[in-house]
Design a protein around this motif. Structure first.
Motif, PDB file in Angstrom:
ATOM      1  N   TYR A  10      -1.396  -6.192  -4.209  1.00 35.21           N
ATOM      2  CA  TYR A  10      -2.056  -6.473  -2.922  1.00 35.21           C
ATOM      3  C   TYR A  10      -2.980  -7.681  -3.049  1.00 35.21           C
ATOM      4  O   TYR A  10      -2.857  -8.649  -2.292  1.00 35.21           O
TER       5      TYR A  10
ATOM      6  N   SER B 220      -6.719  -0.646  -3.932  1.00 39.00           N
ATOM      7  CA  SER B 220      -6.555  -2.070  -3.626  1.00 39.00           C
ATOM      8  C   SER B 220      -7.779  -2.570  -2.866  1.00 39.00           C
ATOM      9  O   SER B 220      -8.496  -1.803  -2.226  1.00 39.00           O
TER      10      SER B 220
ATOM     11  N   THR C 240       1.114   4.280  -2.932  1.00 39.29           N
ATOM     12  CA  THR C 240       1.046   5.716  -2.634  1.00 39.29           C
ATOM     13  C   THR C 240       2.279   6.434  -3.161  1.00 39.29           C
ATOM     14  O   THR C 240       2.177   7.482  -3.810  1.00 39.29           O
TER      15      THR C 240
ATOM     16  N   LYS D 214       0.826  -1.206   0.000  1.00 40.80           N
ATOM     17  CA  LYS D 214       0.000   0.000   0.000  1.00 40.80           C
ATOM     18  C   LYS D 214       0.863   1.260   0.000  1.00 40.80           C
ATOM     19  O   LYS D 214       0.537   2.235  -0.683  1.00 40.80           O
ATOM     20  N   GLN D 215       1.967   1.231   0.737  1.00 43.94           N
ATOM     21  CA  GLN D 215       2.852   2.394   0.769  1.00 43.94           C
ATOM     22  C   GLN D 215       3.505   2.617  -0.592  1.00 43.94           C
ATOM     23  O   GLN D 215       3.647   3.753  -1.058  1.00 43.94           O
TER      24      GLN D 215
ATOM     25  N   GLU E 148      -5.141   4.478  -5.334  1.00 44.15           N
ATOM     26  CA  GLU E 148      -5.171   3.736  -4.065  1.00 44.15           C
ATOM     27  C   GLU E 148      -6.500   2.993  -3.950  1.00 44.15           C
ATOM     28  O   GLU E 148      -7.375   3.350  -3.168  1.00 44.15           O
TER      29      GLU E 148
END
Length: 209
Positions: free
Chosen positions: A64, A34, A26, A22-23, A32
């Motif tokens: 993800y 997922s 970003t 996730k990072q 974003e």
């Protein structure tokens, strides 16, 4: 006071690998979008419970959902992931390798409908499908999934509410209309046994009879 989803997520500690994905999404200024953590866990459970050995993912993004799917794979199983953008597939592949699934995944680049046509021509069959790509083609992806399905295969489609737009009578753009058609197809197609889960942004689930 937390809502139902927030309360549920507070009971779990999201693992470092998925937080890293996730990072990276970003940091790379990717959408974003997922799958929600709760539904990610559900994907792992469904793949494991069904003993799926061959998965088709439509939309890789940063990997993800791919990790969640591979965590439930049967020994020797394989994930085939369709992704339009090479940079997304490269990031997803890197994350799948870091998660220990590098040998279990193949990526096919380009428009998903083109890849699906090739898979059908090759006679490929899959035990599990996860649809999370461009919304306007969801009805087409569903039809392909049914045609490429092994008996009893599971189909999951994410974001069926489009953050409320699917439910709004004032919203009638192409993506909204396509998603409404997809949801109606899921609910009414006699080839399928189905349900719609209303948490997060909605998840459609189907078993191919």
């Amino acid at each position: 006071m937390p809502n139902q989803e927030e309360y549920s997520e507070q009971l779990y500690t999201e693992d470092e690998m998925l937080l890293k994905v996730k990072q990276a999404i970003t940091d790379n200024r990717m959408p974003e979008v997922s799958i929600a953590p709760g539904y990610g866990r559900l994907l792992t459970m469904l793949v494991s419970m069904s003993r799926s050995a061959s998965i088709l993912e439509i939309g890789a993004l940063g990997g993800y959902s791919g990790i969640c799917l591979c965590r439930g794979l049967a020994s020797g199983g394989r994930l085939t992931s369709l992704e339009l953008k090479a940079e997304y597939a490269e990031l997803a592949e890197r994350h799948l390798q870091q998660a220990g699934f590098g040998e279990a995944v193949e990526y096919k680049l380009g428009p998903a409908l083109d890849s699906l046509k090739l898979l059908e021509a090759e006679g490929r069959r899959f035990d599990f499908f996860f649809i999370d790509a461009d919304k306007e083609n969801y009805p087409n992806y569903l039809e392909y999934a049914i045609r490429l399905a092994s008996p009893g295969a599971i189909i999951a489609g994410d974001n069926i509410f489009l953050r409320g737009r699917t439910l709004s009578l004032e919203k009638n753009g192409p993506a909204v209309q396509a998603m409404r058609r997809f949801n109606e197809m899921i609910a009414r197609d006699e080839r399928l046994m189905t349900t719609l889960l209303p948490a997060y942004d909605g998840l459609a689930l189907a078993i191919v009879k």
